[in-house]
Design an enzyme around this catalytic site. Structure first.
Site, mmCIF file in Angstrom:
data_model
loop_
_atom_site.group_PDB
_atom_site.id
_atom_site.type_symbol
_atom_site.label_atom_id
_atom_site.label_comp_id
_atom_site.label_asym_id
_atom_site.label_seq_id
_atom_site.Cartn_x
_atom_site.Cartn_y
_atom_site.Cartn_z
ATOM 1 N N HIS A 110 12.580 -0.205 5.130
ATOM 2 C CA HIS A 110 12.141 1.073 4.549
ATOM 3 C C HIS A 110 10.644 1.320 4.647
ATOM 4 O O HIS A 110 10.155 2.317 4.121
ATOM 5 C CB HIS A 110 12.520 1.161 3.076
ATOM 6 N N LYS A 157 0.303 8.841 1.539
ATOM 7 C CA LYS A 157 1.005 10.113 1.333
ATOM 8 C C LYS A 157 0.020 11.286 1.222
ATOM 9 O O LYS A 157 0.405 12.439 1.261
ATOM 10 C CB LYS A 157 1.879 10.034 0.079
ATOM 11 N N THR A 193 12.673 11.594 1.495
ATOM 12 C CA THR A 193 13.952 12.233 1.142
ATOM 13 C C THR A 193 13.699 13.460 0.272
ATOM 14 O O THR A 193 14.499 14.394 0.275
ATOM 15 C CB THR A 193 14.888 11.252 0.407
ATOM 16 N N LYS A 248 6.006 12.979 -5.531
ATOM 17 C CA LYS A 248 6.335 11.679 -4.926
ATOM 18 C C LYS A 248 5.409 10.644 -5.534
ATOM 19 O O LYS A 248 4.458 10.993 -6.221
ATOM 20 C CB LYS A 248 6.168 11.729 -3.403
ATOM 21 N N ARG A 249 5.669 9.337 -5.276
ATOM 22 C CA ARG A 249 4.729 8.325 -5.717
ATOM 23 C C ARG A 249 3.331 8.653 -5.185
ATOM 24 O O ARG A 249 3.192 9.229 -4.095
ATOM 25 C CB ARG A 249 5.169 6.943 -5.202
ATOM 26 N N LYS A 276 15.402 17.356 0.063
ATOM 27 C CA LYS A 276 15.828 18.055 -1.155
ATOM 28 C C LYS A 276 15.165 19.417 -1.254
ATOM 29 O O LYS A 276 15.808 20.417 -1.599
ATOM 30 C CB LYS A 276 15.467 17.211 -2.389
HETATM 31 C C1 26V Z 1 7.883 -2.888 -2.427
HETATM 32 C C2 26V Z 1 7.631 -3.572 -3.599
HETATM 33 C C3 26V Z 1 6.621 -4.635 -3.589
HETATM 34 C C4 26V Z 1 6.686 -5.535 -4.813
HETATM 35 C C5 26V Z 1 6.881 -4.784 -6.078
HETATM 36 C C6 26V Z 1 8.122 -3.938 -6.064
HETATM 37 C C7 26V Z 1 8.341 -3.238 -4.758
HETATM 38 C C8 26V Z 1 9.279 -2.219 -4.689
HETATM 39 C C9 26V Z 1 9.509 -1.544 -3.507
HETATM 40 C C10 26V Z 1 8.812 -1.867 -2.367
HETATM 41 C C11 26V Z 1 9.057 -1.170 -1.062
HETATM 42 C C12 26V Z 1 9.229 0.277 -1.199
HETATM 43 C C13 26V Z 1 9.666 0.873 0.089
HETATM 44 C C14 26V Z 1 10.120 2.291 -0.065
HETATM 45 O O1 26V Z 1 10.405 2.787 -1.145
HETATM 46 N N1 26V Z 1 10.207 2.970 1.048
HETATM 47 C C15 26V Z 1 10.638 4.340 1.068
HETATM 48 O O2 26V Z 1 12.028 4.338 1.379
HETATM 49 C C16 26V Z 1 12.561 5.640 1.402
HETATM 50 C C17 26V Z 1 14.055 5.507 1.607
HETATM 51 O O3 26V Z 1 14.319 5.008 2.867
HETATM 52 C C18 26V Z 1 11.893 6.470 2.482
HETATM 53 O O4 26V Z 1 12.404 7.767 2.424
HETATM 54 C C19 26V Z 1 10.391 6.500 2.264
HETATM 55 O O5 26V Z 1 9.757 7.157 3.343
HETATM 56 C C20 26V Z 1 9.857 5.090 2.130
HETATM 57 O O6 26V Z 1 8.486 5.102 1.771
#
Ligand code: 26V
Length: 822
Positions: free
Chosen positions: A370, A566, A668, A560-561, A672
């Site tokens: 992701h 971003k 995503t 978004k975050r 929406k």
């Molecule tokens: C990394 C970490 C690092 C440690 C702490 C907790 C944590 C939680 C999540 C992540 C990775 C996040 C990756 C993510 O959310 N990617 C997003 O995925 C979406 C669904 O595929 C996509 O639409 C977004 O573009 C993408 O940024």
């Protein structure tokens, strides 16, 4: 299937009085006998619980039927392993998919209780950070809707994502407490408990038959207790299970310590064990985890795999057929330790040989990536792995040895071997979890066409070369039930009336809207719906932050975050440039605009928190400036979550998708917003590329460097100072920010931020500024011609049916999981 249970009618139908009466009686019975409240004194939350329990009763029989049918037909099941499920509220999901919304509304109305108030009582289940977690929730709903037998496996965090409070413009994090008032949707399965070990040591032991086996003597054991939540598919066709694990101590109280008077110490081991499911890690792409995070990852991966094996063995003599019966999808690398765990279970617990176990493991797992952001690629220090998971570390070395042997046999040199190794030796020895997931899977996928191509060309190029092309693309999708039907019932009703109710079942039928884009009366109805959604949002903004906004203004939305890639900063700088222009030429005919921001920053991500502060400071100055006559407003709406998104999205005119090209894997929210008729202003990044292809260049505002151009600029060395000198608007905006126009009490507050941007513009904000600014002018010009704007808006809705997560799931089912769909 489900032939004895009625197929649910479209939920736009009027319910019959008998059904309403029955549902009302069942709500009342729940209120009295389960909530234990008197009707006269029941509060809104009591009514919520009673209604949820009544709805849950309607689910249970279908749920059992779904499971029975899966068994009877010996169907393959998908197990979706995800650290995050960002669900939001479940009430309208369950009622909506059962076709019971109007029934419930009238049942409550007859009791003098307002349905929307009751629905509003439910706490959001925020067991996720952002895109990845929300995708998992959409996929769960779609798998049930297209009749794929599926289990979602994750962690039942006691505290989900923090609540964001903005005070003095600054983000503060407050613990979230979604379970405080109970959770009526879940079933605790006290009989479903697995032991998960940590630490200790590994010894070869000789078995009675003379063979040897490695035996792991864990130093610490934690119990994983299952909680099940039903996942209702569209029209109730299938009900799947979301199974979340809660950590429990094996020995809750050391009685000897307690009796000696050490009341705290007596519970220390329990606290340590139960910390595992206490709280969601609030990071996203920006942060690497620590030891507790690895404990979380192994805890849920192990419990889930033990559960999968237990279920398989209850029906089959052995595990040789495992991959024919289940497909295990790894949602990013967070459950990747599962590759080593399945090998351990197959060999050490079930006595299989390495080669057989490896064949099964690879055939069972597939892995979704992701993000390619280097800081988000998970690695774990070898010493920590050795301490916490000694047997897994041995297995990883063995997997690596076989993998490197294959690569060497294929002609790999030392450089290539070190790049594809599961162990990164460059800065201390670390296990590369992406490599482990990749090597242990038969398919690896990216989440948009561009992202999958970048996986092949960059981060995973060498590994993919060595492993034989295993990368495939599965462009993300969203569930239209939540993001159109529930979030925007008025628009849904308009669409169903205009092009027929079959659009509720088949999103491709949205294409039938195309001729209506040229129909002025339809465009008016479409715009009228937007107008009422904007009024609702204006009411919310006024009540949450006390800001009055004009529903006739252009609502320009970035939700978004908060992350540097971003580029919320690009949007803020452009807002300041617009502000400067309006102040300089106040009599020009400006398009009234409301800039809407919402999003959370990871608590330790200082730059993202500074960007939130800047947005709020800019808002305070602009919103107060009498020279603008209210033509420009800026709203930062606190505590962005799924429920807030459901209110903002139907009210958005312009959707900001402005990440540096090559860095947003998919997005995503972009889908929406377009589905609800917002026009996108965006870069050629992630799924924007595919939205652009479908809606057509006339109906989207594309700008900026392409991913390839971004890479070139970075190689050549980019100079932001020169860009700022060449652009008076950019220069003016940056000067205003740096000199304290928006922070008069502390003029230097943003000096460092601006200097940092000019000295090292990693996300090429300044490089894209002029192109962005000029596309914003184009958006205003189009807004000034309502016929053209609304034509484009209708065409956005018409052309994005493909982004339904039902389509995405059908692709996974056919090309990765090998399961049938409906
Ligand atoms: C990394 C970490 C690092 C440690 C702490 C907790 C944590 C939680 C999540 C992540 C990775 C996040 C990756 C993510 O959310 N990617 C997003 O995925 C979406 C669904 O595929 C996509 O639409 C977004 O573009 C993408 O940024």
């Amino acid at each position: 299937m489900n032939d004895q249970l009625p197929i649910i009618s479209p939920n736009l139908d009027a319910p019959d009085e008998g059904a309403v009466q029955l549902f009302r009686e069942s709500i009342l019975a729940k209120l009295v006998y389960q909530v234990g409240a008197r009707r006269e004194r029941a509060n809104a939350h009591d009514w919520f619980v009673a209604t949820a329990l009544a709805a849950r009763d309607r689910v249970v029989d279908r749920w059992r039927r779904s499971n029975d049918d899966t068994w009877a037909e010996d169907r393959k099941a998908v197990c979706y392993l995800s650290m995050e499920f960002l669900i939001g509220r479940l009430m309208s999901d369950a009622l909506g998919n059962l076709g019971l919304i109007e029934t419930a509304r009238q049942a409550l109305e007859g009791l003098g209780v307002d349905f929307d108030t009751v629905v509003g009582q439910e706490a959001d289940a925020a067991l996720g950070n952002g895109g990845l977690g929300r995708l998992a929730a959409c996929f769960m709903e779609s798998m049930a809707s297209v009749d794929v037998p599926a289990y979602g496996y994750g962690i039942r965090y006691e505290h989900g994502l923090f609540r964001q409070v903005i005070a003095g413009g600054i983000q503060h994090e407050v613990p979230e407490d979604w379970l405080a008032l109970g959770n009526p949707w879940e079933f605790e399965r006290s009989g479903l408990v697995y032991e998960v070990g940590f630490g200790g040591h590994v010894r070869p032991e000789v078995l009675p038959d003379g063979s040897t086996r490695m035996v792991w003597h864990a130093g610490e054991v934690v119990n994983a207790l299952a909680y099940d939540t039903p996942v209702v598919g569209w029209r109730g066709h299938r009900i799947n299970t979301l199974r979340l694990w809660s950590a429990r101590a094996t020995d809750p109280l050391h009685l000897n310590d307690f009796n000696r008077g050490d009341h705290i110490g007596a519970q220390a081991a329990r606290m340590r064990a139960e910390a595992i499911s206490r709280v969601l890690y609030p990071g996203d792409e920006s942060e690497a985890g620590q030891e507790l995070r690895l404990r979380q990852e192994y805890f849920f991966a192990s419990a889930s795999l033990q559960d999968i094996i237990r279920r398989h063995l209850s029906r089959h003599a052995d595990l040789t057929d495992l991959a024919r019966q289940v497909a295990v999808q790894l949602n990013d690398t967070h459950p990747a330790i599962g590759v080593a765990e399945l090998m351990r279970l197959l060999m050490d617990v079930h006595g299989m040989e390495w080669d057989a176990a490896w064949t099964i493991t690879q055939a069972t797992f597939s892995y979704t990536n992701h993000t390619l952001m280097p800081e988000a690629l998970e690695t774990w220090a070898v010493p920590m792995m050795e301490r916490l998971l000694p047997r897994h570390m041995q297995i990883i070395y063995l997997i690596n040895a076989a993998h490197l042997d294959r690569a060497r046999a294929g002609g790999a040199d030392d450089m290539l071997l070190s790049n594809v190794s599961l162990i990164d030796e460059r800065h201390g020895r670390r296990v590369r979890m992406g490599h482990l997931a990749f090597v242990g899977s038969h398919r690896i996928n990216g989440v948009s066409a561009l992202h999958s191509q970048l996986m092949r060309d960059t981060v995973f190029a060498e590994l993919n070369g060595v492993c034989g092309d295993r990368i495939t693309n599965k462009t993300n999708g969203i569930t239209f039930r939540r993001w159109l039907h529930r979030a925007n019932p008025e628009l849904t009703k308009l669409l169903a009336e205009a092009i027929g109710p079959s659009v509720l079942d088949d999103p491709n039928r949205l294409e039938r809207l195309v001729p209506l884009a040229d129909d002025a009366s339809f465009r008016n109805l479409f715009a009228g719906q937007r107008r009422s959604a904007k009024e609702r949002l204006a009411t919310l903004v006024s009540s949450r932050i006390g800001l009055k906004i004009d529903p006739d203004a252009l609502f320009d939305v970035q939700i978004k975050r908060i992350h540097e890639y971003k580029r919320q900063l690009l949007n803020i700088i452009q807002t300041v440039a617009l502000y400067n222009a309006m102040r300089a030429r106040p009599t020009e005919s400006w398009v009234p605009r409301v800039k809407i921001f919402a999003g959370k920053a990871a608590p330790s991500y200082h730059q993202a928190k500074l960007i939130i502060r800047l947005a709020n400071d800019v808002a305070a100055t602009i919103n107060d400036d009498p020279v603008l006559h209210g033509l420009l407003k800026v709203a930062f709406i606190p505590n962005y979550n799924v429920s807030l998104a459901e209110t903002i999205i139907p009210a958005a005119d312009l959707s900001e998708q402005i990440s540096t090209a090559g860095l947003e894997a998919s997005g995503t929210g972009n889908m929406k917003l377009a589905l609800n008729g917002a026009l996108t202003i965006g870069t050629l990044d992630g799924a924007n590329v595919e939205i652009d292809e479908r809606v057509g260049r006339d109906n989207i505002f594309i700008f900026g460097l392409t991913a390839e151009e971004v890479a070139q600029r970075k190689r050549a060395g980019y100079d932001a100072h020169a860009a700022a000198e060449a652009s008076p608007e950019l220069r003016g905006a940056l000067d205003a920010i740096a000199s304290g126009v928006f922070s008069p009490g502390e003029p230097d507050r943003y000096r460092g931020l601006v200097e940092g941007l000019l000295n090292d513009d990693r996300y090429l904000v300044t490089a894209d500024f002029d192109a962005y600014h000029s596309r914003q002018r184009d958006a205003e010009a189009l807004w000034a011609q309502p016929d053209s704007w609304w034509r484009a808006a209708v065409l956005n809705t018409a052309h994005v049916g493909w982004f339904s997560s039902d389509r995405t799931i059908r692709e996974y089912a056919a090309e990765i999981w090998d399961v049938a769909t409906r």
